[in-house]
Write an enzyme that holds these catalytic residues in place. Structure first.
Site, mmCIF file in Angstrom:
data_model
loop_
_atom_site.group_PDB
_atom_site.id
_atom_site.type_symbol
_atom_site.label_atom_id
_atom_site.label_comp_id
_atom_site.label_asym_id
_atom_site.label_seq_id
_atom_site.Cartn_x
_atom_site.Cartn_y
_atom_site.Cartn_z
ATOM 1 N N GLY A 10 58.539 -25.572 75.511
ATOM 2 C CA GLY A 10 58.912 -25.255 76.892
ATOM 3 C C GLY A 10 58.008 -24.165 77.461
ATOM 4 O O GLY A 10 57.072 -23.697 76.798
ATOM 5 N N MET A 11 58.304 -23.756 78.688
ATOM 6 C CA MET A 11 57.425 -22.804 79.387
ATOM 7 C C MET A 11 57.378 -21.452 78.665
ATOM 8 O O MET A 11 56.300 -20.929 78.365
ATOM 9 C CB MET A 11 57.898 -22.634 80.837
ATOM 10 C CG MET A 11 56.961 -21.789 81.662
ATOM 11 S SD MET A 11 57.320 -21.886 83.415
ATOM 12 C CE MET A 11 58.862 -20.962 83.525
ATOM 13 N N ALA A 60 66.980 -24.871 76.106
ATOM 14 C CA ALA A 60 68.102 -24.798 77.046
ATOM 15 C C ALA A 60 68.093 -26.005 77.969
ATOM 16 O O ALA A 60 67.066 -26.671 78.131
ATOM 17 C CB ALA A 60 67.996 -23.524 77.897
ATOM 18 N N TRP A 61 69.249 -26.269 78.549
ATOM 19 C CA TRP A 61 69.338 -27.126 79.727
ATOM 20 C C TRP A 61 68.974 -26.212 80.894
ATOM 21 O O TRP A 61 69.707 -25.280 81.204
ATOM 22 C CB TRP A 61 70.751 -27.677 79.886
ATOM 23 C CG TRP A 61 70.961 -28.457 81.157
ATOM 24 C CD1 TRP A 61 70.862 -27.988 82.434
ATOM 25 C CD2 TRP A 61 71.293 -29.845 81.279
ATOM 26 N NE1 TRP A 61 71.112 -28.984 83.332
ATOM 27 C CE2 TRP A 61 71.387 -30.149 82.656
ATOM 28 C CE3 TRP A 61 71.526 -30.862 80.359
ATOM 29 C CZ2 TRP A 61 71.713 -31.406 83.141
ATOM 30 C CZ3 TRP A 61 71.857 -32.118 80.833
ATOM 31 C CH2 TRP A 61 71.933 -32.385 82.217
ATOM 32 N N THR A 62 67.819 -26.448 81.532
ATOM 33 C CA THR A 62 67.365 -25.530 82.582
ATOM 34 C C THR A 62 67.386 -26.153 83.978
ATOM 35 O O THR A 62 66.926 -25.516 84.935
ATOM 36 C CB THR A 62 65.929 -25.025 82.274
ATOM 37 O OG1 THR A 62 65.083 -26.150 82.053
ATOM 38 C CG2 THR A 62 65.915 -24.134 81.055
ATOM 39 N N THR A 101 69.770 -15.378 81.238
ATOM 40 C CA THR A 101 69.369 -15.398 82.644
ATOM 41 C C THR A 101 70.241 -14.474 83.490
ATOM 42 O O THR A 101 71.403 -14.228 83.149
ATOM 43 C CB THR A 101 69.513 -16.848 83.173
ATOM 44 O OG1 THR A 101 69.464 -16.836 84.598
ATOM 45 C CG2 THR A 101 70.837 -17.477 82.771
ATOM 46 N N TYR A 125 75.300 -23.806 85.785
ATOM 47 C CA TYR A 125 74.270 -23.368 84.834
ATOM 48 C C TYR A 125 74.589 -21.969 84.309
ATOM 49 O O TYR A 125 74.540 -21.716 83.098
ATOM 50 C CB TYR A 125 72.914 -23.396 85.536
ATOM 51 C CG TYR A 125 71.776 -22.722 84.811
ATOM 52 C CD1 TYR A 125 71.181 -23.298 83.695
ATOM 53 C CD2 TYR A 125 71.272 -21.503 85.278
ATOM 54 C CE1 TYR A 125 70.123 -22.674 83.048
ATOM 55 C CE2 TYR A 125 70.207 -20.878 84.634
ATOM 56 C CZ TYR A 125 69.643 -21.463 83.520
ATOM 57 O OH TYR A 125 68.593 -20.835 82.886
ATOM 58 N N TRP A 149 63.313 -15.494 87.311
ATOM 59 C CA TRP A 149 62.145 -15.771 88.162
ATOM 60 C C TRP A 149 60.871 -15.931 87.310
ATOM 61 O O TRP A 149 59.829 -15.340 87.595
ATOM 62 C CB TRP A 149 61.975 -14.651 89.196
ATOM 63 C CG TRP A 149 62.989 -14.652 90.286
ATOM 64 C CD1 TRP A 149 64.298 -15.018 90.209
ATOM 65 C CD2 TRP A 149 62.792 -14.261 91.659
ATOM 66 N NE1 TRP A 149 64.920 -14.885 91.428
ATOM 67 C CE2 TRP A 149 64.017 -14.417 92.334
ATOM 68 C CE3 TRP A 149 61.699 -13.789 92.380
ATOM 69 C CZ2 TRP A 149 64.179 -14.121 93.695
ATOM 70 C CZ3 TRP A 149 61.857 -13.489 93.727
ATOM 71 C CH2 TRP A 149 63.088 -13.661 94.375
HETATM 72 N N1 LIG Z 1 62.514 -20.761 84.103
HETATM 73 C C1 LIG Z 1 63.141 -19.691 84.598
HETATM 74 O O1 LIG Z 1 62.880 -19.238 85.749
HETATM 75 C C2 LIG Z 1 64.187 -18.989 83.771
HETATM 76 C C3 LIG Z 1 64.868 -17.909 84.356
HETATM 77 C C4 LIG Z 1 65.820 -17.229 83.605
HETATM 78 C C5 LIG Z 1 66.085 -17.608 82.313
HETATM 79 N N2 LIG Z 1 65.448 -18.669 81.759
HETATM 80 C C6 LIG Z 1 65.781 -19.041 80.392
HETATM 81 O O2 LIG Z 1 64.604 -18.945 79.603
HETATM 82 C C7 LIG Z 1 64.656 -19.901 78.546
HETATM 83 C C8 LIG Z 1 63.383 -20.724 78.563
HETATM 84 O O3 LIG Z 1 63.281 -21.352 79.828
HETATM 85 P P1 LIG Z 1 62.035 -22.269 80.202
HETATM 86 O O4 LIG Z 1 61.884 -22.195 81.660
HETATM 87 O O5 LIG Z 1 60.908 -21.983 79.274
HETATM 88 O O6 LIG Z 1 62.664 -23.692 79.855
HETATM 89 P P2 LIG Z 1 61.978 -25.120 79.678
HETATM 90 O O7 LIG Z 1 60.516 -25.066 79.982
HETATM 91 O O8 LIG Z 1 62.862 -26.084 80.403
HETATM 92 O O9 LIG Z 1 62.105 -25.360 78.110
HETATM 93 C C9 LIG Z 1 63.342 -25.654 77.510
HETATM 94 C C10 LIG Z 1 63.057 -26.293 76.185
HETATM 95 O O10 LIG Z 1 64.298 -26.644 75.572
HETATM 96 C C11 LIG Z 1 64.115 -27.889 74.919
HETATM 97 N N3 LIG Z 1 65.399 -28.527 74.704
HETATM 98 C C12 LIG Z 1 66.288 -28.945 75.636
HETATM 99 N N4 LIG Z 1 67.346 -29.519 75.033
HETATM 100 C C13 LIG Z 1 67.122 -29.452 73.685
HETATM 101 C C14 LIG Z 1 67.841 -29.861 72.543
HETATM 102 N N5 LIG Z 1 69.032 -30.485 72.645
HETATM 103 N N6 LIG Z 1 67.306 -29.639 71.326
HETATM 104 C C15 LIG Z 1 66.105 -29.018 71.202
HETATM 105 N N7 LIG Z 1 65.370 -28.598 72.245
HETATM 106 C C16 LIG Z 1 65.878 -28.813 73.469
HETATM 107 C C17 LIG Z 1 63.228 -28.664 75.869
HETATM 108 O O11 LIG Z 1 62.615 -29.735 75.202
HETATM 109 P P3 LIG Z 1 62.390 -31.125 76.003
HETATM 110 O O12 LIG Z 1 61.699 -30.762 77.287
HETATM 111 O O13 LIG Z 1 61.562 -31.928 75.063
HETATM 112 O O14 LIG Z 1 63.770 -31.677 76.217
HETATM 113 C C18 LIG Z 1 62.224 -27.579 76.277
HETATM 114 O O15 LIG Z 1 61.160 -27.493 75.336
HETATM 115 C C19 LIG Z 1 65.946 -20.679 78.759
HETATM 116 O O16 LIG Z 1 66.945 -20.108 77.967
HETATM 117 C C20 LIG Z 1 66.278 -20.456 80.211
HETATM 118 O O17 LIG Z 1 67.665 -20.557 80.435
HETATM 119 C C21 LIG Z 1 64.498 -19.369 82.464
#
Ligand SMILES: NC(=O)c1ccc[n+]([C@@H]2O[C@H](COP(=O)([O-])OP(=O)(O)OC[C@H]3O[C@@H](n4cnc5c(N)ncnc54)[C@H](OP(=O)(O)O)[C@@H]3O)[C@@H](O)[C@H]2O)c1
Length: 285
Positions: A10-11, A60-62, A101, A125, A149
């Site tokens: 993921g990101m 996560a489910w994002t 988050t 969420y 963010w």
């Molecule tokens: N993006 C934001 O702005 C933001 C802000 C605040 C907090 N966060 C938190 O930061 C964390 C990382 O976020 P991100 O933006 O990097 O998320 P992301 O790019 O959506 O990555 C999430 C990862 O989780 C994997 N995943 C989902 N369901 C899964 C499962 N059942 N088993 C194993 N892997 C699974 C996905 O794999 P697949 O794609 O292959 O399903 C993906 O690699 C999360 O906890 C998110 O809640 C993000």
């Protein structure tokens, strides 16, 4: 030290894996297909086999809007799966770092929300991520790293969307009534590594950029970085962009817990954006 990073493609996860590997750490980062966090037995077996010192749960489910209609599925990964992961950590002595988050908070007021602010998510969420926090805090040594963010080279993000839209439109209307702290995934990754090197007590830590801005302010900064006229960005309100999930008006997080463990707050969001920009533009083009 050895690490298990879930969501490693993921990101955030991909930058964390790169950061750990650059430091010569031993890292297991199974993809979703290799280790599905919804399969509790497989998770327990993986942790037993690898015996990591640290488990960072970036999976996560994002999909924030989709969670409104699919809260049970989102809870399964953001809450229930964390309970299973936390149990495996507790049994093997691994230290769990659960990424969370600002959406677990209500986002009222306009000051920074401290680590111990009462939780009160305003969307599905946020409720599911709060369940994940509770599961991690139920362990003896769990750390919660809340961020917000986020942008990074390897995923969708607001700055990336702005670049795309700017190529398609002369002017962009961007909301000016939500404030927060833009945060580069690399800064969060480095902070996770720094946290792991401490003996900080179990608890909540806020890994967001310092300072504050609105989405409008961030879009203007991106235009400036690109050498484009920032007046092409026009302020608007959230009411003009109705979405399935409500967004908090205030995503600012306070950073007091870092100083308690001898670490500074993350750098100012603008400084981080300027450092990241050349790499991001290269990655996104
Ligand atoms: N993006 C934001 O702005 C933001 C802000 C605040 C907090 N966060 C938190 O930061 C964390 C990382 O976020 P991100 O933006 O990097 O998320 P992301 O790019 O959506 O990555 C999430 C990862 O989780 C994997 N995943 C989902 N369901 C899964 C499962 N059942 N088993 C194993 N892997 C699974 C996905 O794999 P697949 O794609 O292959 O399903 C993906 O690699 C999360 O906890 C998110 O809640 C993000």
């Amino acid at each position: 030290m050895s690490w298990l990073v879930t969501g490693g493609s993921g990101m955030l996860g991909s930058d964390l894996v790169a950061c750990l590997e650059a430091r010569g750490e031993r890292v297991a980062a199974p993809g979703h297909a290799e280790l599905d966090l919804l399969e509790a037995d497989a998770v327990a077996a993986f942790v037993d086999r690898h015996r990591p010192d640290f488990v960072v749960n970036c999976a996560a489910w994002t999909a924030v809007d989709a969670a409104e209609q699919h809260e049970a599925e989102a809870l399964a990964i953001n809450g229930t799966a964390v309970t299973a992961l936390a149990a495996a950590c507790e049994r093997t002595g691994a230290r769990l770092i659960q990424i969370s988050t600002d959406y677990v908070l209500d986002g009222l007021g306009d000051g920074p929300q401290p680590e111990d602010a009462p939780t009160g998510p305003i969307n599905a969420y946020g409720r599911t991520k709060l369940a994940g926090e509770r599961a991690a805090l139920a362990t003896t040594r769990g750390w919660i790293v809340r961020t917000a963010w986020l942008y990074g080279a390897n995923g969708p993000s607001f700055p990336r969307t702005i670049l795309r839209l700017a190529a398609e439109r002369e002017t962009l209307d961007v909301v000016d009534d939500q404030i927060g702290q833009p945060t580069w995934t690399v800064d969060v990754a480095e902070r996770i590594v720094a946290l792991a090197a401490t003996d900080a007590p179990k608890g909540i830590y806020h890994a967001t950029g310092s300072g504050r801005t609105s989405w409008y302010g961030l879009a203007q900064e991106i235009f400036t970085l690109q050498g484009w006229d920032p007046a092409r960005v026009r302020p608007t309100t959230s009411a003009a962009f109705p979405r399935p999930a409500r967004r908090p008006a205030n995503s600012r997080l306070g950073h007091a817990h870092w100083s308690a463990i001898g670490l500074p707050p993350l750098r100012h969001w603008r400084e981080a954006l300027h450092s990241a920009w050349p790499e991001l533009v290269r990655a996104w083009s």
